[in-house]
Design a protein around this motif. Structure first.
Motif, mmCIF file in Angstrom:
data_model
loop_
_atom_site.group_PDB
_atom_site.id
_atom_site.type_symbol
_atom_site.label_atom_id
_atom_site.label_comp_id
_atom_site.label_asym_id
_atom_site.label_seq_id
_atom_site.Cartn_x
_atom_site.Cartn_y
_atom_site.Cartn_z
ATOM 1 N N GLU A 212 0.837 -1.190 0.000
ATOM 2 C CA GLU A 212 0.000 0.000 0.000
ATOM 3 C C GLU A 212 0.882 1.253 0.000
ATOM 4 O O GLU A 212 2.106 1.171 -0.011
ATOM 5 N N LYS A 213 0.222 2.398 0.007
ATOM 6 C CA LYS A 213 0.962 3.647 0.120
ATOM 7 C C LYS A 213 1.256 3.867 1.593
ATOM 8 O O LYS A 213 0.397 4.295 2.369
ATOM 9 N N ILE A 214 2.476 3.574 1.995
ATOM 10 C CA ILE A 214 2.852 3.635 3.405
ATOM 11 C C ILE A 214 3.794 4.818 3.638
ATOM 12 O O ILE A 214 4.737 5.046 2.881
ATOM 13 N N LEU A 215 3.495 5.582 4.673
ATOM 14 C CA LEU A 215 4.297 6.739 5.050
ATOM 15 C C LEU A 215 5.155 6.386 6.257
ATOM 16 O O LEU A 215 4.641 5.939 7.280
ATOM 17 N N PHE A 216 6.461 6.601 6.135
ATOM 18 C CA PHE A 216 7.384 6.442 7.250
ATOM 19 C C PHE A 216 7.682 7.844 7.787
ATOM 20 O O PHE A 216 8.335 8.645 7.119
#
Length: 284
Positions: A212-216
């Motif tokens: 998925e579109k994952i933000l760190f």
């Protein structure tokens, strides 16, 4: 403060399918908990007797001081533990929660001060460097942790005019008799069952959302221990196609050239960035 950076920050949060927060000591410092490093008003209020007796000027000095007895050492550690446990989390923690509460998110932290536990349930947090709520055998002879909160509360109440606790209150392992230590890295840190479960929690979050579109989102990681949060975050962002990386740090924010199209570094005060992001989000 650059309004466009805040807009981009809020946009990335809104568009993310999942967010993994990595928070280190800079997060608590942004919330006003600076007595670890500085002779601030908390240190003066809570530790002035220790400063007078031992000559240290921040609580980190107290961790490494060579006390003459365990009665003295545990008097300081018990008092320090109670100060930490009873300190409020601070506005940046609440602002972060406001930004994330409607999202799928998880918090990885090297902080041991339990600030996130005041706001989030245990299943949302991985404390990979220990937790001030627990003590362990100082040897350690076993894979067990014990409650530190009530233990240190009792000790703190019994500190005498010499800044010592009674000998029978010095905490000892019930199995081998060794003096106990806080379950935090910096002592003889127990990397046992609880430690492994903390790592498993955040790693499982990445596995579940890697497509998925994952933000760190990295908050307040310094140069002392980049290997626990920063380096994994950079590697994941580089290798996960839809990942994006944001580093907020007034001094140490960095963005490798390899991630120039997949990340941003915000060189601003964490508290101010979160505050402005909440304002912007509320006005949308």
């Amino acid at each position: 403060m650059d309004k466009k950076e805040i807009e981009q920050f809020v946009k990335q949060i809104d568009e993310a399918d999942a967010i993994l927060v990595g928070a280190a000591s800079g997060m608590s410092a942004a919330a006003g908990h600076r007595h670890y490093y500085e002779r601030d008003e908390v240190f003066i209020r809570e530790y002035s007797e220790y400063e007078k007796k031992y000559g240290f000027h921040c609580t980190f000095d107290g961790f490494y001081y060579r006390y003459k007895s365990e009665r003295q050492r545990w008097a300081f550690m018990a008092h320090n533990n109670q100060v930490i446990i009873n300190s409020p989390a601070g506005q940046p923690y609440y602002d972060l929660h406001t930004l994330l509460k409607d999202k799928t998110f998880f918090v990885l932290t090297t902080n041991q001060d339990t600030m996130f536990n005041q706001i989030l349930p245990e299943e949302k947090i991985a404390a990979i460097q220990g937790d001030d709520r627990f003590v362990q055998c100082g040897r350690p002879c076993c894979d067990e942790l014990w409650d530190a909160v009530e233990l240190t509360k009792k000790m703190d109440a019994m500190i005498d005019e010499n800044l010592e606790i009674p000998e029978d209150l010095v905490p000892r392992c019930p199995h081998c008799g060794a003096v106990m230590e806080p379950w935090v890295r910096g002592y003889n840190f127990l990397e046992g069952t609880r430690y492994k479960k903390e790592h498993e929690k955040w790693q499982q979050f990445v596995v579940e959302h890697q497509n998925e579109k994952i933000l760190f989102l990295e908050l307040g990681v310094g140069r002392m221990t980049p290997m626990f949060i920063q380096e994994p975050f950079l590697n994941f962002t580089y290798n996960i196609p839809k990942a994006f990386y944001i580093n907020i740090n007034p001094k140490d924010a960095l963005l490798p050239k390899e991630l120039k199209n997949k990340g941003m570094a915000i060189h601003e005060n964490i508290a101010e960035v979160l505050k402005e992001a909440v304002k912007m989000k509320n006005n949308m």
